[in-house]
Design an enzyme around this catalytic site. Structure first.
Site, PDB file in Angstrom:
ATOM      1  N   ASN A  18       0.865  -1.194   0.000  1.00 36.14           N
ATOM      2  CA  ASN A  18       0.000   0.000   0.000  1.00 36.14           C
ATOM      3  C   ASN A  18       0.896   1.237   0.000  1.00 36.14           C
ATOM      4  O   ASN A  18       1.481   1.578   1.025  1.00 36.14           O
ATOM      5  CB  ASN A  18      -0.892  -0.028   1.256  1.00 36.14           C
ATOM      6  CG  ASN A  18      -1.724   1.234   1.388  1.00 36.14           C
ATOM      7  OD1 ASN A  18      -1.881   1.993   0.428  1.00 36.14           O
ATOM      8  ND2 ASN A  18      -2.272   1.458   2.575  1.00 36.14           N
ATOM      9  N   LYS A  38       0.036   4.261  -0.275  1.00 34.85           N
ATOM     10  CA  LYS A  38      -0.640   5.437   0.306  1.00 34.85           C
ATOM     11  C   LYS A  38      -0.454   6.651  -0.625  1.00 34.85           C
ATOM     12  O   LYS A  38      -0.409   6.484  -1.833  1.00 34.85           O
ATOM     13  CB  LYS A  38      -0.128   5.700   1.718  1.00 34.85           C
ATOM     14  CG  LYS A  38      -0.070   4.436   2.581  1.00 34.85           C
ATOM     15  CD  LYS A  38       0.170   4.731   4.024  1.00 34.85           C
ATOM     16  CE  LYS A  38       0.420   3.432   4.769  1.00 34.85           C
ATOM     17  NZ  LYS A  38       0.230   3.536   6.185  1.00 34.85           N
ATOM     18  N   HIS A  96      -9.423   0.866   5.030  1.00 38.06           N
ATOM     19  CA  HIS A  96      -8.109   1.097   5.647  1.00 38.06           C
ATOM     20  C   HIS A  96      -8.283   2.044   6.840  1.00 38.06           C
ATOM     21  O   HIS A  96      -9.093   2.970   6.807  1.00 38.06           O
ATOM     22  CB  HIS A  96      -7.135   1.696   4.623  1.00 38.06           C
ATOM     23  CG  HIS A  96      -5.728   1.702   5.125  1.00 38.06           C
ATOM     24  ND1 HIS A  96      -5.265   2.672   5.981  1.00 38.06           N
ATOM     25  CD2 HIS A  96      -4.702   0.829   4.943  1.00 38.06           C
ATOM     26  CE1 HIS A  96      -3.999   2.408   6.280  1.00 38.06           C
ATOM     27  NE2 HIS A  96      -3.634   1.295   5.664  1.00 38.06           N
ATOM     28  N   GLU A 137      -6.627   4.467   7.905  1.00 38.40           N
ATOM     29  CA  GLU A 137      -6.454   5.910   7.653  1.00 38.40           C
ATOM     30  C   GLU A 137      -7.738   6.507   7.092  1.00 38.40           C
ATOM     31  O   GLU A 137      -8.062   7.668   7.363  1.00 38.40           O
ATOM     32  CB  GLU A 137      -5.248   6.133   6.730  1.00 38.40           C
ATOM     33  CG  GLU A 137      -3.941   5.923   7.488  1.00 38.40           C
ATOM     34  CD  GLU A 137      -2.802   5.364   6.664  1.00 38.40           C
ATOM     35  OE1 GLU A 137      -2.865   5.394   5.423  1.00 38.40           O
ATOM     36  OE2 GLU A 137      -1.822   4.888   7.285  1.00 38.40           O
ATOM     37  N   GLU A 183      -5.232  -5.112  10.861  1.00 42.78           N
ATOM     38  CA  GLU A 183      -4.272  -4.023  10.964  1.00 42.78           C
ATOM     39  C   GLU A 183      -4.554  -3.213  12.222  1.00 42.78           C
ATOM     40  O   GLU A 183      -5.335  -2.241  12.179  1.00 42.78           O
ATOM     41  CB  GLU A 183      -4.387  -3.119   9.745  1.00 42.78           C
ATOM     42  CG  GLU A 183      -4.038  -3.804   8.442  1.00 42.78           C
ATOM     43  CD  GLU A 183      -3.480  -2.806   7.446  1.00 42.78           C
ATOM     44  OE1 GLU A 183      -2.336  -2.974   7.046  1.00 42.78           O
ATOM     45  OE2 GLU A 183      -4.175  -1.849   7.095  1.00 42.78           O
ATOM     46  N   GLY A 206       2.375   2.327  10.686  1.00 42.74           N
ATOM     47  CA  GLY A 206       3.288   3.454  10.513  1.00 42.74           C
ATOM     48  C   GLY A 206       3.978   3.894  11.790  1.00 42.74           C
ATOM     49  O   GLY A 206       4.565   4.978  11.842  1.00 42.74           O
ATOM     50  N   SER A 232       3.510  -1.952  10.358  1.00 47.31           N
ATOM     51  CA  SER A 232       4.966  -1.813  10.505  1.00 47.31           C
ATOM     52  C   SER A 232       5.741  -3.081  10.125  1.00 47.31           C
ATOM     53  O   SER A 232       6.792  -3.365  10.699  1.00 47.31           O
ATOM     54  CB  SER A 232       5.322  -1.369  11.931  1.00 47.31           C
ATOM     55  OG  SER A 232       4.787  -0.078  12.179  1.00 47.31           O
TER      56      SER A 232
HETATM   57  C1  PEP Z   1      -0.740  -0.012   5.893  1.00 46.07           C
HETATM   58  O1  PEP Z   1      -0.782   1.098   5.402  1.00 46.07           O
HETATM   59  O2  PEP Z   1      -1.642  -0.811   5.647  1.00 46.07           O
HETATM   60  C2  PEP Z   1       0.379  -0.371   6.768  1.00 46.07           C
HETATM   61  C3  PEP Z   1       0.355  -1.541   7.346  1.00 46.07           C
HETATM   62  O3  PEP Z   1       1.372   0.569   6.927  1.00 46.07           O
HETATM   63  P1  PEP Z   1       2.810   0.343   7.613  1.00 46.07           P
HETATM   64  O4  PEP Z   1       3.370  -0.955   7.061  1.00 46.07           O
HETATM   65  O5  PEP Z   1       3.617   1.528   7.201  1.00 46.07           O
HETATM   66  O6  PEP Z   1       2.585   0.256   9.066  1.00 46.07           O
END
Ligand code: PEP
Length: 271
Positions: free
Chosen positions: A22, A24, A109, A111, A181, A187, A227
């Site tokens: 992803n 973003k 997601h 976000e 998630e 992040g 992460s």
């Molecule tokens: C994501 O955006 O779905 C995600 C898991 O981000 P990150 O790996 O940066 O934590």
């Protein structure tokens, strides 16, 4: 099916691993195309035991799709409209996505849920639209740190799942991946422990088992996101019931992302 038999079925069930990148709101046209080319050319047919999907920003979908000539990496979008068409300035429909070669889409997601205030009802509408349109979908669910600290994690994720799966037929499950998630891991550099991930994935699979049936629950893919990095991907992908990952930050570096994709091959038979 008894609990013990269900656990055995899950342990022996072969689920094809999935890894999504992803991006973003990152990259520009040139770096996005170069990243896709690097990933696509190095993720070759011999490694085609894992579903690898890139989710670039909307404006770069077509160029990224063209850059992936190998046919082993798929193109995904980060979001879609819950409506088919009409006066919805700024929205992008499922049909438009399909038109430019998109086969996967992310829905829900964190976000979008938290920073863009998307409630469960809107996520459910988008999920239904994606499925109806024949797209494969990654449904993201997860709790915040505050919800976890309050002992509400399972309840929150349960509500997200209940709302999203209300209108989903059993036949559609094959085209769905659920991404657990936890918001506190996205992040932040904080990764869920194998124990946390196992517990959450069990809860999610348990939900699918009671909403549909245990055999379907044993077949659905549930991936971890938050992460993920090359250093601990293998550990997480070895956790029973973890079928791969959704990767944010580390998907912007070809070497890191490819290393995570290779780690997912460990889970070809989930154990
Ligand atoms: C994501 O955006 O779905 C995600 C898991 O981000 P990150 O790996 O940066 O934590």
């Amino acid at each position: 099916m008894t609990r013990a038999r269900f656990a055995r079925t899950i342990a022996t069930m072969s689920r094809r691993p999935f890894v999504g990148g992803n991006w973003k709101m990152n990259t520009d046209l040139a770096t996005g195309v170069a990243l896709a080319q690097a990933i696509d050319s190095r993720w070759n047919q011999s490694q085609d035991a894992v579903d690898v999907v890139l989710f670039p920003p909307f404006p770069y979908l077509q160029a990224v799709g063209r850059a992936m000539s190998g046919g082993v990496v798929s193109l995904g979008a980060q979001d879609l409209s819950s409506e088919a068409n009409g006066a919805l300035t700024g929205e992008v429909s499922a049909e438009m996505l399909t038109d430019v070669g998109v086969t996967w889409v992310l829905v829900g997601h964190s976000e979008r849920r938290h920073k863009l205030c998307e409630p469960n009802s809107v996520v459910a509408d988008k999920f239904a639209m994606a499925i109806e349109s024949g797209l494969s979908v990654v449904l993201c669910v997860g709790e915040t740190q505050a919800e976890r600290s309050a002992g509400q994690a399972n309840h929150v994720v349960g509500r997200q799942l209940k709302s999203a799966f209300e209108r989903v037929s059993p036949e559609s499950l094959a085209k769905i991946v659920i991404a657990y998630e936890p918001v506190w891991a996205i992040g932040t550099g904080v990764v869920a422990t194998p124990h946390d991930a196992e517990e959450a994935h069990q809860e999610i699979r348990g939900f699918i088992g009671s909403r549909y049936d245990p055999e379907l629950a044993a077949g659905i893919r549930i991936v971890y996101g938050g992460s993920l990095a090359p250093g601990h991907a293998k550990t997480l992908f070895s956790v029973p019931g973890v079928d791969g990952g959704l990767v944010g930050g580390a998907s912007l570096q070809a070497n890191d992302f490819l290393s995570i994709c290779s780690s997912a091959m460990i889970g070809i038979v989930a154990g």
